[in-house]
Design a protein around this motif. Structure first.
Motif, short mmCIF file in Angstrom:
data_model
loop_
_atom_site.label_atom_id
_atom_site.label_comp_id
_atom_site.label_asym_id
_atom_site.label_seq_id
_atom_site.Cartn_x
_atom_site.Cartn_y
_atom_site.Cartn_z
N ILE A 117 0.83 -1.20 0.00
CA ILE A 117 0.00 0.00 0.00
C ILE A 117 0.87 1.26 0.00
CG2 ILE A 117 -1.92 -1.19 1.08
CD1 ILE A 117 -1.22 0.18 3.71
N ALA A 118 0.24 2.38 -0.32
CA ALA A 118 0.95 3.65 -0.46
C ALA A 118 1.67 4.03 0.83
CB ALA A 118 -0.04 4.75 -0.86
N ARG A 119 2.81 4.66 0.67
CA ARG A 119 3.63 5.05 1.82
C ARG A 119 2.98 6.17 2.62
NH1 ARG A 119 9.73 4.78 -0.88
NH2 ARG A 119 9.53 2.63 -1.59
N LEU A 179 0.27 19.25 -18.03
CA LEU A 179 0.25 17.86 -17.58
C LEU A 179 0.63 17.80 -16.10
CD1 LEU A 179 1.91 16.17 -20.67
CD2 LEU A 179 -0.52 16.26 -20.09
N PRO A 180 0.01 16.91 -15.34
CA PRO A 180 0.31 16.82 -13.91
C PRO A 180 1.65 16.14 -13.66
CG PRO A 180 -1.28 15.14 -14.54
CD PRO A 180 -1.06 15.98 -15.75
N LEU A 181 2.50 16.83 -12.92
CA LEU A 181 3.83 16.29 -12.63
C LEU A 181 3.83 15.44 -11.37
CD1 LEU A 181 6.10 19.42 -13.29
CD2 LEU A 181 5.28 17.70 -14.90
N MET A 182 3.11 15.87 -10.36
CA MET A 182 3.10 15.16 -9.07
C MET A 182 1.74 15.28 -8.43
SD MET A 182 6.57 15.86 -6.88
CE MET A 182 8.14 15.16 -7.36
N LEU A 183 1.41 14.30 -7.61
CA LEU A 183 0.24 14.34 -6.74
C LEU A 183 0.74 14.09 -5.33
CD1 LEU A 183 -2.83 14.41 -6.29
CD2 LEU A 183 -2.86 11.95 -6.78
N THR A 184 0.64 15.08 -4.46
CA THR A 184 1.30 15.03 -3.16
C THR A 184 0.31 15.00 -2.01
OG1 THR A 184 1.46 17.41 -2.73
CG2 THR A 184 3.11 16.45 -4.19
N GLU A 185 0.63 14.24 -0.99
CA GLU A 185 -0.19 14.19 0.22
C GLU A 185 -0.11 15.52 0.97
OE1 GLU A 185 -2.73 12.35 3.14
OE2 GLU A 185 -2.29 12.02 1.03
N ASN A 186 1.04 16.16 0.92
CA ASN A 186 1.20 17.48 1.53
C ASN A 186 0.58 18.56 0.67
OD1 ASN A 186 3.23 18.00 4.02
ND2 ASN A 186 3.70 16.04 3.04
N CYS A 187 -0.12 19.50 1.30
CA CYS A 187 -0.56 20.70 0.60
C CYS A 187 0.62 21.67 0.59
CB CYS A 187 -1.76 21.33 1.31
SG CYS A 187 -2.25 22.92 0.59
N MET A 228 8.09 12.29 -2.81
CA MET A 228 7.13 13.36 -2.56
C MET A 228 5.79 13.04 -3.20
SD MET A 228 6.62 16.14 -1.06
CE MET A 228 5.43 17.47 -1.07
N CYS A 229 5.82 12.40 -4.35
CA CYS A 229 4.59 12.08 -5.08
C CYS A 229 4.13 10.68 -4.73
CB CYS A 229 4.86 12.17 -6.58
SG CYS A 229 3.43 11.83 -7.62
N TYR A 230 2.83 10.47 -4.83
CA TYR A 230 2.31 9.10 -4.71
C TYR A 230 2.99 8.23 -5.76
CZ TYR A 230 -1.38 9.82 -1.27
OH TYR A 230 -2.06 10.05 -0.11
N SER A 231 3.50 7.08 -5.34
CA SER A 231 4.20 6.18 -6.25
C SER A 231 3.28 5.79 -7.41
CB SER A 231 4.65 4.92 -5.51
OG SER A 231 5.65 5.23 -4.58
N GLY A 232 3.84 5.82 -8.60
CA GLY A 232 3.07 5.50 -9.80
C GLY A 232 2.38 6.69 -10.43
N GLN A 233 2.38 7.84 -9.73
CA GLN A 233 1.69 9.03 -10.24
C GLN A 233 2.65 10.17 -10.56
OE1 GLN A 233 -1.71 8.79 -10.88
NE2 GLN A 233 -1.24 6.67 -10.33
N CYS A 234 3.95 9.92 -10.51
CA CYS A 234 4.92 10.98 -10.73
C CYS A 234 5.37 11.02 -12.19
CB CYS A 234 6.14 10.80 -9.82
SG CYS A 234 7.31 12.17 -9.94
#
Length: 710
Positions: free
Chosen positions: A139-141, A605-613, A169-175
């Motif tokens: 599962i995601a870190r 295009l989206p570069l990263m999706l981050t848990e941190n705002c 920094m990014c959700y794995s697989g979404q960077c």
């Protein structure tokens, strides 16, 4: 039962360090299809020897095939997995949905693990992977203790948690940051780590105000403030939480570090093995050893505690030195060997004028029996049973240690020490053969290649919006085939204006189990307003959408890279799917169109999706004010607030293809215009430009359309 300790093996030397220092399993790369292609990895001979070495010592070996693969690469990836299976690899980690489907069909007995690259963070997503035949889900870190416990409780597959090492920094697989900036795809094992570079948080004047993301922000660790490295997270360290993980029945605890040196692997594995064995937290000395081995301004456990914020971030100084004494001691211990041995039980019989026999058992119940020469009657001094037992115990230099031995020896016999030693060596050799024998597994013919059903004409234009104010009468007059809006924003509208196409709700890219009642309620509201479809970018969306009556469209977050991935989605009930924007034009053209396909042809295009705002981290709760990250060259990367007070980092320049015709001849059914920070007027102008083929603007990019990725 305590969790398995899984250690990295980026090289044969690191593998030995992991095994000697207490790993229950190792993960390694072999061939070209793993997410750490810059690690030393293993040659064919080294891989085969690694399996023998590990299995002899009771250590499992997992092969990482966790990258996206093209249609041309699928056969090679299958051959790699088949060879590994025949050699006895214990499991294969997979990201690519097409490769998952292919392996499950052609190698039905090979255990598969869903890689963290699949971006699974809910029990629904984990259960989906389990239903597809994955015996384990990583599962995601970013999952908290509560998130992990819920998934462990609800998912029938084993759950693997990440406990120590570098955090992306990014959700794995979404960077896509490394891919779009430098052509080196993290999804293809080539990440150049641009997240470790400095950036400045800046306000963007003249840009439309953002829509505040749904839901309250998570608790923050640290106060907002200036951070020159806002994408560089500290390393994770959950050494103090191992008992919690054992209590929730987590199957496996993973240590990161395939790019690290063997001494690092030895130190970190040794500490965690002791903590699990002794069921305790780390001492001050053990914590210091972990930090000395490698850290970035210390460690963090913020995600595990359900907290985000500036305190999670840190850097490693350029002049940081390895701990010479700590690493020297670790290296010496590993080279000496004998730290990791397998206990065996021996039973021997020495009778006059009868072949001597020796039976050896291991802890798993395997046993072998060998025979040797018959003892003779002693002419001088007879050998005693104790002397024979002592000789059998001398297992030094092997993978075994004698835990117990019983000897039935007739009195007055003589047998040379060399004969006893040979008897022991033969027994242990046969036991090793039994322990390392590959399991019998089926290898079935690969299914036929997917059928190609390309769309014959130019694709219909669709558009995705980020804000309701972009949905104007002028845009509706452009008559897009689809208009997609975030689910939470549709549900907040009074009505959806009528137009000739269909409305589609974009489900959040990231959420948690606790959010699902709200998401289901939003779906009910959005359907009542008139949406007919949903855009799903994660496997966890499927349980939310089944039974809703909405058409199911795949979004770019699913990382569709080949035709077999489309077959997988077709099996799941998808009606169409967006292809990965890391594919170049020729690959988009040649990919078998099992389903109607869509590609993004315009937008940031989206570069990263981050848990941190990132806005909150640097400027406090000012998400409605447009912000960007500025790099050392002056390029600005806009920050788009998204569901759950998270951040989507956008590319500095929009993809633009309107002045070209080749994107119209790729067999695509749909071509998407992705609007993020554009004004309503700009959305209309861009749409009209794609109708007319207008010249490119002053600042734009072709993205990966021409060059693709490594």
């Amino acid at each position: 039962m305590r969790p398995e300790l899984l250690s990295p093996a980026g090289s044969p030397e690191a593998l030995r360090a992991a095994v000697e220092c207490g790993a229950d399993a190792v993960y390694l790369g072999w061939g070209s299809f793993n997410a750490r292609r810059s690690a030393k990895n293993f040659s064919d001979e080294e891989f085969a020897q690694a399996l023998l070495y590990c299995h002899e010592r009771g250590v499992r070996v997992y092969l990482t095939l966790n990258t996206l693969v093209t249609d041309r690469e699928l056969d090679a990836a299958l051959r790699c997995a088949a060879s590994a299976s025949a050699l006895g690899v214990d499991a294969v980690l997979v990201q690519d949905l097409g490769l998952l489907r292919l392996l499950r069909t052609a190698l039905p007995d090979l255990p598969l693990h869903a890689s963290t690259q699949m971006s699974l963070f809910t029990s629904g997503g984990a259960c989906e992977a389990a239903a597809d035949g994955c015996e384990r889900v990583v599962i995601a870190r970013e999952c908290s203790r509560e998130d992990a416990a819920a998934i462990c409780r609800r998912c029938p597959a084993e759950i693997e948690l990440f406990v120590h090492g570098a955090l992306c920094m990014c959700y794995s697989g979404q960077c896509a940051m490394s891919a779009l900036i430098g052509g080196r795809s993290g999804n293809r094992g080539r990440c150049a780590q641009p997240c470790r570079l400095p950036y400045t948080l800046t306000e963007q004047s003249g840009k439309p105000r953002n829509v505040r993301p749904a839901g309250p922000p998570p608790p923050m660790l640290g106060r907002p403030g200036k951070n020159a490295y806002p994408l560089s997270l500290k390393d994770n360290c959950l050494a103090a939480a191992l008992e919690d993980m054992a209590a929730m029945n987590a199957a496996c605890l993973k240590l990161e570090g395939r790019m690290k040196r063997p001494e690092y692997v030895a130190v970190v594995t040794g500490v965690y093995a002791r903590l699990l064995r002794e069921r305790r937290g780390p001492t001050a000395a053990e914590s210091a050893a972990l930090e000395a081995a490698f850290s970035r301004s210390g460690f963090t456990d913020g995600y595990w505690r359900g907290r985000t914020g500036p305190a999670l971030f840190g850097v490693r100084p350029a002049d940081a030195q390895d701990p010479k004494e700590l690493f020297a001691a670790a290296k010496a211990a590993v080279e000496k060997g004998g730290l990791r041995t397998v206990p065996v039980t021996m039973n021997a019989s020495f009778r006059l004028d009868a072949p001597c026999t020796l039976t050896v058992w291991d802890e798993e119940g395997r046993s072998v029996t060998v025979s040797g020469p018959a003892p003779e009657r002693a002419r001088n001094r007879a050998v005693t049973a104790q002397e024979l037992a002592d000789r059998l115990k001398k297992t030094g230099g092997s993978a075994y240690r004698c835990a117990d031995v019983s000897v039935d020896a007739e009195g007055g016999i003589s047998l040379p020490a060399a004969a006893v030693n040979a008897l022991r060596r033969e027994a242990l050799s046969q036991l090793s053969a039994a322990r390392t024998a590959p399991p019998k597994r089926r290898e079935l013919p690969a299914p036929p290649p997917p059928e190609d059903h390309p769309f014959s004409g130019p694709p219909e234009l669709t558009c995705s919006l980020s804000r309701p104010d972009q949905l104007t009468p002028e845009l509706l007059a452009c008559a897009p085939a689809r208009i997609c809006l975030p689910l939470e924003q549709i549900a907040g509208m009074d009505a959806l204006p009528a137009f000739s196409g269909e409305y589609c709700a974009i489900l959040p890219r990231v959420w948690r189990d606790r959010d699902e009642p709200e998401i289901r309620a939003l779906l009910v509201r959005a359907k009542a307003l008139g949406i007919s479809a949903a855009l799903a970018g994660n496997l966890g969306c499927l349980p939310l959408l089944r039974g809703t009556g909405l058409a199911l469209y795949g979004d770019f977050g699913l990382n569709v890279f080949n035709g077999r991935a489309l077959e997988y989605l077709a099996d799941k009930g998808f009606s169409s799917a967006a292809l990965s924007f890391e594919l170049r034009a020729a690959q988009l053209r040649d990919l078998p169109k099992v389903l109607p396909c869509e590609a993004i042809v315009y937008g940031r295009l989206p570069l990263m999706l981050t848990e941190n705002c990132l806005i909150r981290n640097g400027a406090g709760c000012a998400c409605e004010t447009p912000h960007a990250l500025t790099d050392r060259t002056g390029a600005e990367f806009p920050l788009l607030p998204v569901w759950g007070h998270r951040t989507e980092i956008q590319n500095s320049r929009p993809l633009y293809l309107a002045d070209r015709d080749d994107w119209k001849r790729l067999g695509l059914r749909y071509a998407r215009l992705r609007f993020t920070d554009e004004t309503p007027e700009e959305c209309v102008r861009v749409f009209q430009a794609y109708r007319s083929g207008a010249a490119a603007p002053e600042s734009f990019t072709r993205g990966l359309f021409d060059r693709g990725v490594e």
